[in-house]
Design an enzyme around this catalytic site. Sequence first.
Site, PDB file in Angstrom:
ATOM      1  N   THR A  96       0.839  -1.209   0.000  1.00 48.37           N
ATOM      2  CA  THR A  96       0.000   0.000   0.000  1.00 48.37           C
ATOM      3  C   THR A  96       0.867   1.249   0.000  1.00 48.37           C
ATOM      4  OG1 THR A  96      -1.734  -1.183   1.174  1.00 48.37           O
ATOM      5  CG2 THR A  96      -1.802   1.227   1.297  1.00 48.37           C
ATOM      6  N   THR A 141      13.110   5.378  11.018  1.00 48.71           N
ATOM      7  CA  THR A 141      14.089   4.324  11.308  1.00 48.71           C
ATOM      8  C   THR A 141      13.716   3.053  10.557  1.00 48.71           C
ATOM      9  OG1 THR A 141      14.474   5.292  13.471  1.00 48.71           O
ATOM     10  CG2 THR A 141      15.122   2.974  13.193  1.00 48.71           C
ATOM     11  N   CYS A 180      -9.383  -6.539   1.815  1.00 44.81           N
ATOM     12  CA  CYS A 180     -10.134  -5.415   2.379  1.00 44.81           C
ATOM     13  C   CYS A 180     -11.630  -5.606   2.184  1.00 44.81           C
ATOM     14  CB  CYS A 180      -9.734  -4.104   1.717  1.00 44.81           C
ATOM     15  SG  CYS A 180      -8.118  -4.105   0.988  1.00 44.81           S
TER      16      CYS A 180
HETATM   17  C1  LIG Z   1      -2.098  -6.175  -5.868  1.00 47.78           C
HETATM   18  C2  LIG Z   1      -1.935  -5.655  -4.473  1.00 47.78           C
HETATM   19  N1  LIG Z   1      -1.433  -4.435  -4.271  1.00 47.78           N
HETATM   20  C3  LIG Z   1      -1.255  -3.926  -3.054  1.00 47.78           C
HETATM   21  C4  LIG Z   1      -1.605  -4.639  -1.924  1.00 47.78           C
HETATM   22  C5  LIG Z   1      -1.380  -4.049  -0.585  1.00 47.78           C
HETATM   23  O1  LIG Z   1      -0.222  -4.618   0.009  1.00 47.78           O
HETATM   24  P1  LIG Z   1       0.034  -4.546   1.577  1.00 47.78           P
HETATM   25  O2  LIG Z   1      -0.945  -5.475   2.213  1.00 47.78           O
HETATM   26  O3  LIG Z   1       1.453  -4.991   1.742  1.00 47.78           O
HETATM   27  O4  LIG Z   1      -0.167  -3.130   1.979  1.00 47.78           O
HETATM   28  C6  LIG Z   1      -2.163  -5.918  -2.084  1.00 47.78           C
HETATM   29  C7  LIG Z   1      -2.606  -6.692  -0.912  1.00 47.78           C
HETATM   30  O5  LIG Z   1      -3.514  -7.481  -0.982  1.00 47.78           O
HETATM   31  C8  LIG Z   1      -2.318  -6.440  -3.391  1.00 47.78           C
HETATM   32  O6  LIG Z   1      -2.827  -7.657  -3.595  1.00 47.78           O
END
Ligand SMILES: Cc1ncc(COP(=O)(O)O)c(C=O)c1O
Length: 381
Positions: free
Chosen positions: A72, A237, A327
């Site tokens: 993310t 950090t 999500c």
């Molecule tokens: C294609 C994709 N991008 C971004 C993310 C987000 O990653 P993170 O959970 O490490 O924030 C996900 C998580 O499911 C994902 O499948």
Amino acid sequence: MKSIYLDHAASSPVHPEVAEEMMRVMTSQYGNASSVHSFGREARKQVSRSRDEIAALLGCLPEELVFTSGGTESDNLAIFGTLEALGLRGKHVITSVIEHHAVLHTCEELEKRGCEVTYVPVDNTGRVSVEDVAAAIRDNTVLITIMFGNNEVGTVQPIREIGELARSRGIYFHTDAVQALGVEYINCKEFPVDLWSFSSHKINGPQGVGALVVKRETPLSPRLFGGLQEKKRRAGTENMAGIAGFAKAVQLALQGLDERRAHYTNLRKKLIDELCHESGQDTFVVNGNPQFFMPQILNISFPEISTETMLMNLDMEGIAAASGSACTSGSLEISHVLQAMKLPENVLRSAIRFSFGLGNTTEEMEYTAQKIGTILKRLRK
Ligand SMILES: Cc1ncc(COP(=O)(O)O)c(C=O)c1O
């Protein structure tokens, strides 16, 4: 009751060798990599070692790697960072309708701040067409962001072709490769891509760590302000043990890529074959692209039964699957990805994502198919 985890695309178990490496770092080092004393220097060496290892494995330069808190943050930093460096107002960005929310919501935020965004459509297999991307390019287009492989249906996008198009028009290109790492052949040097997002917890590394690869010459403003870490691109950090675990996870993921691809392809085929055997070919449909797909993701609709009912029944049998991205799992919301694929209503409302990973066996596929057969029969009554 057996317990079967088929939701590795949401998060995956930490590999024992990763845990061991993290334990070693956590119990032997506690200095701050920015401190000048010997403890700090040791910490700095540890982070540099991990950075060098990951860079060598991914085919980028160590200084092109920015450690983040995960996919993310990498997506946010890539998109906002580039746009802010270029000046937001009046700039145009191209993305697709099937991106992860980490990209889509970031693009929506850009629009609120004066950018224009085009969301290119996909076909009914979830694939973007290069022609649609080309047609969306305007004089003020500065960034294209299209994911490598989709997290809900597994469809792989024509990344090389889009990258070449972007390069020929002088446009920066970002790809979210969070789900593709460890199953697709990724070498940052060999693709015309300027920014890559990666996440550790999808490849048996720890949660809360990831990376953005930023090719040299790509403008990037920071999103976090503070110290000078990550060459002023991401203050804070360093997550030293997390980064060490991530490095180990990348190493394991890339070392065993061929075998893992073959294993997941086998699991996928086994689950489909067993479902045909247990409940009949006409009781389900596979969503996604039959040619361009990541083998660890299998999205299946059972049109007789809603997603929620199937997930609940599977959970009661000890089988963990998902409705789509983490999500939205558990909520009644219909997946934006399946909607964009314009699937029939009963297919949209009954989709289940199975995602394979460390420890899954063909016996588990047989068991899962049997349980689905039983669930379908029970609910029909
Ligand atoms: C294609 C994709 N991008 C971004 C993310 C987000 O990653 P993170 O959970 O490490 O924030 C996900 C998580 O499911 C994902 O499948």
